[in-house]
Design a protein around this motif. Structure first.
Motif, PDB file in Angstrom:
ATOM      1  N   PHE B  24       0.841  -1.201   0.000  1.00 52.60           N
ATOM      2  CA  PHE B  24       0.000   0.000   0.000  1.00 52.60           C
ATOM      3  C   PHE B  24       0.879   1.256   0.000  1.00 52.60           C
ATOM      4  CE2 PHE B  24      -2.648   3.347   1.648  1.00 52.60           C
ATOM      5  CZ  PHE B  24      -3.924   3.058   1.187  1.00 52.60           C
ATOM      6  N   GLY B  25       0.533   2.208  -0.878  1.00 52.06           N
ATOM      7  CA  GLY B  25       1.176   3.524  -0.861  1.00 52.06           C
ATOM      8  C   GLY B  25       2.370   3.643  -1.788  1.00 52.06           C
ATOM      9  N   GLY B  26       2.892   4.856  -1.846  1.00 49.46           N
ATOM     10  CA  GLY B  26       4.101   5.121  -2.626  1.00 49.46           C
ATOM     11  C   GLY B  26       3.891   5.187  -4.124  1.00 49.46           C
ATOM     12  N   LEU B  27       2.696   5.564  -4.556  1.00 51.90           N
ATOM     13  CA  LEU B  27       2.456   5.703  -5.996  1.00 51.90           C
ATOM     14  C   LEU B  27       3.361   6.818  -6.539  1.00 51.90           C
ATOM     15  CD1 LEU B  27      -1.454   5.430  -6.309  1.00 51.90           C
ATOM     16  CD2 LEU B  27       0.265   3.619  -6.427  1.00 51.90           C
ATOM     17  N   THR B  28       3.926   6.572  -7.730  1.00 49.18           N
ATOM     18  CA  THR B  28       4.872   7.540  -8.299  1.00 49.18           C
ATOM     19  C   THR B  28       4.268   8.390  -9.409  1.00 49.18           C
ATOM     20  OG1 THR B  28       5.612   5.923  -9.924  1.00 49.18           O
ATOM     21  CG2 THR B  28       6.815   5.988  -7.840  1.00 49.18           C
ATOM     22  N   GLY B  29       3.252   7.866 -10.073  1.00 50.20           N
ATOM     23  CA  GLY B  29       2.646   8.618 -11.172  1.00 50.20           C
ATOM     24  C   GLY B  29       3.353   8.433 -12.497  1.00 50.20           C
ATOM     25  N   ASP B  30       4.491   7.735 -12.499  1.00 50.87           N
ATOM     26  CA  ASP B  30       5.183   7.536 -13.783  1.00 50.87           C
ATOM     27  C   ASP B  30       5.530   6.057 -14.003  1.00 50.87           C
ATOM     28  OD1 ASP B  30       7.097   7.253 -11.877  1.00 50.87           O
ATOM     29  OD2 ASP B  30       8.566   8.596 -12.804  1.00 50.87           O
ATOM     30  N   ALA B  31       4.641   5.188 -13.553  1.00 51.74           N
ATOM     31  CA  ALA B  31       4.876   3.750 -13.703  1.00 51.74           C
ATOM     32  C   ALA B  31       4.697   3.316 -15.154  1.00 51.74           C
ATOM     33  CB  ALA B  31       3.900   2.983 -12.809  1.00 51.74           C
ATOM     34  N   ALA B  32       5.233   2.134 -15.456  1.00 50.33           N
ATOM     35  CA  ALA B  32       5.072   1.596 -16.816  1.00 50.33           C
ATOM     36  C   ALA B  32       3.606   1.287 -17.104  1.00 50.33           C
ATOM     37  CB  ALA B  32       5.913   0.336 -16.966  1.00 50.33           C
ATOM     38  N   GLY B  33       2.908   0.826 -16.076  1.00 48.72           N
ATOM     39  CA  GLY B  33       1.473   0.541 -16.234  1.00 48.72           C
ATOM     40  C   GLY B  33       0.728   1.042 -15.016  1.00 48.72           C
ATOM     41  N   ARG B  34      -0.429   1.633 -15.267  1.00 51.61           N
ATOM     42  CA  ARG B  34      -1.201   2.177 -14.149  1.00 51.61           C
ATOM     43  C   ARG B  34      -2.681   1.951 -14.438  1.00 51.61           C
ATOM     44  NH1 ARG B  34      -0.549   6.752 -10.447  1.00 51.61           N
ATOM     45  NH2 ARG B  34      -2.546   7.760 -10.091  1.00 51.61           N
ATOM     46  N   SER B  35      -3.446   1.709 -13.393  1.00 52.20           N
ATOM     47  CA  SER B  35      -4.883   1.539 -13.591  1.00 52.20           C
ATOM     48  C   SER B  35      -5.640   2.001 -12.358  1.00 52.20           C
ATOM     49  CB  SER B  35      -5.218   0.069 -13.870  1.00 52.20           C
ATOM     50  OG  SER B  35      -6.623  -0.131 -13.864  1.00 52.20           O
ATOM     51  N   HIS B  36      -6.756   2.632 -12.614  1.00 51.58           N
ATOM     52  CA  HIS B  36      -7.661   3.036 -11.527  1.00 51.58           C
ATOM     53  C   HIS B  36      -8.973   2.285 -11.723  1.00 51.58           C
ATOM     54  CE1 HIS B  36     -10.901   5.789  -9.985  1.00 51.58           C
ATOM     55  NE2 HIS B  36     -10.198   5.535  -8.895  1.00 51.58           N
ATOM     56  N   GLN B  37      -9.400   1.558 -10.712  1.00 54.35           N
ATOM     57  CA  GLN B  37     -10.655   0.809 -10.802  1.00 54.35           C
ATOM     58  C   GLN B  37     -11.604   1.260  -9.706  1.00 54.35           C
ATOM     59  OE1 GLN B  37     -11.546  -1.428 -13.179  1.00 54.35           O
ATOM     60  NE2 GLN B  37      -9.596  -1.008 -14.217  1.00 54.35           N
ATOM     61  N   LEU B  38     -12.863   1.384 -10.086  1.00 52.54           N
ATOM     62  CA  LEU B  38     -13.889   1.856  -9.150  1.00 52.54           C
ATOM     63  C   LEU B  38     -15.072   0.902  -9.214  1.00 52.54           C
ATOM     64  CD1 LEU B  38     -15.126   4.298  -7.422  1.00 52.54           C
ATOM     65  CD2 LEU B  38     -16.003   5.138  -9.600  1.00 52.54           C
ATOM     66  N   ASN B  39     -15.541   0.504  -8.054  1.00 48.16           N
ATOM     67  CA  ASN B  39     -16.790  -0.270  -8.009  1.00 48.16           C
ATOM     68  C   ASN B  39     -17.922   0.703  -7.713  1.00 48.16           C
ATOM     69  OD1 ASN B  39     -18.940  -1.891  -7.476  1.00 48.16           O
ATOM     70  ND2 ASN B  39     -17.868  -3.281  -6.094  1.00 48.16           N
ATOM     71  N   PRO B  40     -18.700   1.075  -8.726  1.00 45.40           N
ATOM     72  CA  PRO B  40     -19.675   2.151  -8.530  1.00 45.40           C
ATOM     73  C   PRO B  40     -20.784   1.817  -7.545  1.00 45.40           C
ATOM     74  CG  PRO B  40     -19.952   1.146 -10.702  1.00 45.40           C
ATOM     75  CD  PRO B  40     -18.735   0.528 -10.094  1.00 45.40           C
ATOM     76  N   THR B  41     -21.022   0.536  -7.274  1.00 39.31           N
ATOM     77  CA  THR B  41     -22.115   0.228  -6.352  1.00 39.31           C
ATOM     78  C   THR B  41     -21.748   0.564  -4.907  1.00 39.31           C
ATOM     79  OG1 THR B  41     -21.419  -2.063  -6.122  1.00 39.31           O
ATOM     80  CG2 THR B  41     -23.077  -1.594  -7.803  1.00 39.31           C
TER      81      THR B  41
END
Lengths: 450, 149
Positions: B24-41
């Motif tokens: 958990f944590g330490g996101l850099t913003g310049d990774a080779a691959g990135r994804s944001h997932q949201l469960n709308p329910t």
């Protein structure tokens, strides 16, 4: 022995179903244990088990259960006089049309409206969209000035709204160039009325707000909001989804221009809801959906439309659902909405007090002891609502978890999701106590107990 | 009393991971691959970043919030990746995990391939919760696709 009041359902149609109100010498107050038992016996689903426990249904705010009288009415229509309405001259068509319009009259009477002021819709969401799209149609086509929007005009909602009473207005604003504003809530979720006069002003054309918050269980100050809207000449739309099923609502006494509600939240079937609109306003609005059954004269170039409500009821209607909704209204009428309201207020108090007494549980909305309907949303600190809901389900308790279609309100209250317990006429104190005990136990199960 | 089904859904290892998540944590913003997932329910969210080092091994970090299942699942995925997986091996394991999750309890997750993440097997009997368990894995799948692109 007290006299039983009774109501006949589908009086002109072969089999007559009689809805009997529980005999009671008590004119007000919650239902007695005997009355409660008789009401519950009308709801077959309440007898089932879930996960090895008797069902404790505390999700009536999302959808209510149906009494056998409502189901029997729908079945009787299908088995005895199913037919298309407002077309055809044969006997069944005439019977069906009569039942359909009789249902409209009964639902209209239930909220203090006239028959031609009730438009059938699929649900409240469609009813709000109908108003929003009719207004944008008027705005595009140069319709009646009373229902036209232009850039610079303002639409006002509140921060409490269900997405259904927010997004249609966002879209209407985008289509017409109007600006969408909102009355904010405070840290407890209550409307900040000090800002009302600054937000609802000369530019405001529409004020849309909920009667009872589906998250907080609080009752909105309709008089104050309607008075301000009238002062500035704005139209009002009341989201009455959580009020019409639970308390006596008189749209004329409230003074709103439009009101919407859904049948499936008031003992009726899904697929039916209603829009109330003041007669002159409905007739000033152009249609939303067009097609058969809503016209007078049609040529290859153009069409002329029937007055309201028919002009908003294009295509084949939800006939059996409308008739079943009228049976639901009869059932509620026979109980008496004052009794319904008193019963649920007592349950709401019990819910709020019991949940607030648990350490680490935050009840949203009015503090315990203040006015609320039979509904309480809460946050069990340290346990996500989905996990709380799973724990409750394991004991046969059905509660709603998530944002309850009110993301902005949850965000404002500093949470992403909550658990909601909502009661109805068939809910008992024992069920509320079962929920409270389970919520307390969930803290132990998930290890958040100190 | 809680049923044995509920106990198997919320095993101690799952609750532990949800409280003290790995990766958990330490996101850099310049990774080779990135994804944001949201469960709308329910509003559960995971943002996941993925890199591949010179030896071809995947590195993974994430942030998010949500229910115990979604948080534990992201943590268990991170723990699995920390064993040292190539991007192909990770893709294969995502497929194995998804198959088990969609099996409605018919397929036990392969512990050899999934490690402690196999403890999430109980979730597959709760259709409404499969999305919670899948959230981080779907994010990893998308991040893999972007890293490869």
């Amino acid at each position: 022995m007290a006299r039983r009041s009774s109501v006949e359902v589908i009086p002109r149609a072969g089999s007559v179903i009689t809805i009997e109100a529980p005999a009671s010498p008590i004119a007000a107050g919650p239902f007695t244990a005997e009355e409660s038992a008789r009401i519950r016996a009308d709801f077959p689903i309440l007898g089932r088990e879930v996960n090895g426990h008797p069902l404790t249904y505390l999700d009536s705010g999302a959808t209510s259960q149906r009494p056998r009288q409502v189901m029997d009415t729908e079945r009787a229509f299908a088995t005895e006089h199913n037919s298309a309405v407002h077309r055809g001259a044969h006997s069944l068509a005439a019977l069906a049309t009569e039942s359909f319009e009789d249902a409209r009259a009964r639902v209209a009477r239930f909220i203090g409206a006239d028959d031609d002021e009730i438009v059938w819709t699929s649900n409240a969401t469609e009813a709000i969209n109908l108003v929003a799209y009719a207004i944008s149609n008027a705005s595009i086509a140069g319709g009646d000035a009373a229902v036209r929007l232009a850039p610079g005009d303002e639409i006002v909602v509140t921060e409490q709204e269900h997405h259904a009473n927010l997004i249609p207005w966002q879209e209407l604003a985008a289509r017409t160039g109007a600006r969408l504003r909102f009355i904010p809530v405070d840290d407890e979720g209550a409307l900040v009325l000090e800002e009302l006069d600054a937000i609802v002003g000369e530019r405001t054309r529409i004020l849309a707000f909920t009667h009872v918050s589906n998250v907080l269980g609080s009752v909105s100050p309709v008089d104050t909001l309607v008075a301000r809207a009238r002062e500035v000449g704005a139209l009002t739309l009341l989201d009455a989804c959580q009020s019409v099923p639970h308390m006596a609502v008189d749209v004329r006494a409230l003074g709103v221009d439009f009101a919407v509600f859904s049948g499936h939240k008031m003992l009726g079937p899904s697929g039916i809801g209603a829009l109330y609109g003041r007669r002159e306003l409905l007739n000033a609005l152009p249609p939303f959906l067009t097609g058969g059954s809503m016209i007078t004269t049609v040529t290859m170039e153009r069409a002329e439309y029937l007055p309201a409500p028919q002009r908003f009821e294009a295509g084949t209607q939800r006939v059996s659902q409308a008739i079943a909704l009228a049976a639901a209204v009869d059932y509620l009428d026979a109980l008496g909405m004052a009794r319904v309201e008193a019963h649920e207020a007592a349950l709401g108090r019990r819910l709020a007090e019991g949940l607030s007494a648990i350490e680490g549980v935050r009840v949203l909305g009015p503090v315990a002891g203040r006015e609320r309907v039979g509904l309480a949303s809460f946050d069990v600190v340290g346990i996500h609502a989905h996990d709380v809901g799973q724990f409750l389900d394991d004991r046969g308790i059905a509660a709603r978890v998530g944002h309850h279609c009110a993301q902005p309100l949850h965000r404002r209250l500093g949470i992403t999701a909550s658990t909601r317990a909502s009661a109805y006429i068939y809910t008992t104190e024992e069920e509320v106590d079962r929920l409270i005990e389970a919520v307390a136990d969930s803290r132990e199960f998930f290890g958040v107990r100190p | 009393m809680s049923s044995s089904e509920l106990q198997s859904l919320y095993q101690e290892i799952i609750l532990d991971h949800s409280r003290q998540p790995i990766g958990f944590g330490g996101l850099t913003g310049d990774a080779a691959g990135r994804s944001h997932q949201l469960n709308p329910t329910c509003g559960d969210e995971v943002t996941l970043e993925l890199d591949v080092d010179d030896a071809g091994l995947v590195g993974l970090r994430w942030e998010g919030h949500g229910c115990a299942i979604s948080q534990a699942s992201a943590s268990l995925l991170s723990e699995l990746v920390e064993r040292g997986l190539t991007i192909e091996e990770l893709s294969e394991r995502i497929d194995v995990f998804r198959t088990a999750m969609r099996s409605r309890g018919a397929i036990e997750p392969d512990e050899e391939l999934l490690g402690d993440a196999a403890a999430l097997g109980g979730v597959s009997r709760y259709i409404a919760r499969v999305k919670c368990a899948m959230l981080a894995w779907v994010a990893a799948e998308e991040a893999v696709a972007r890293a490869r692109a």
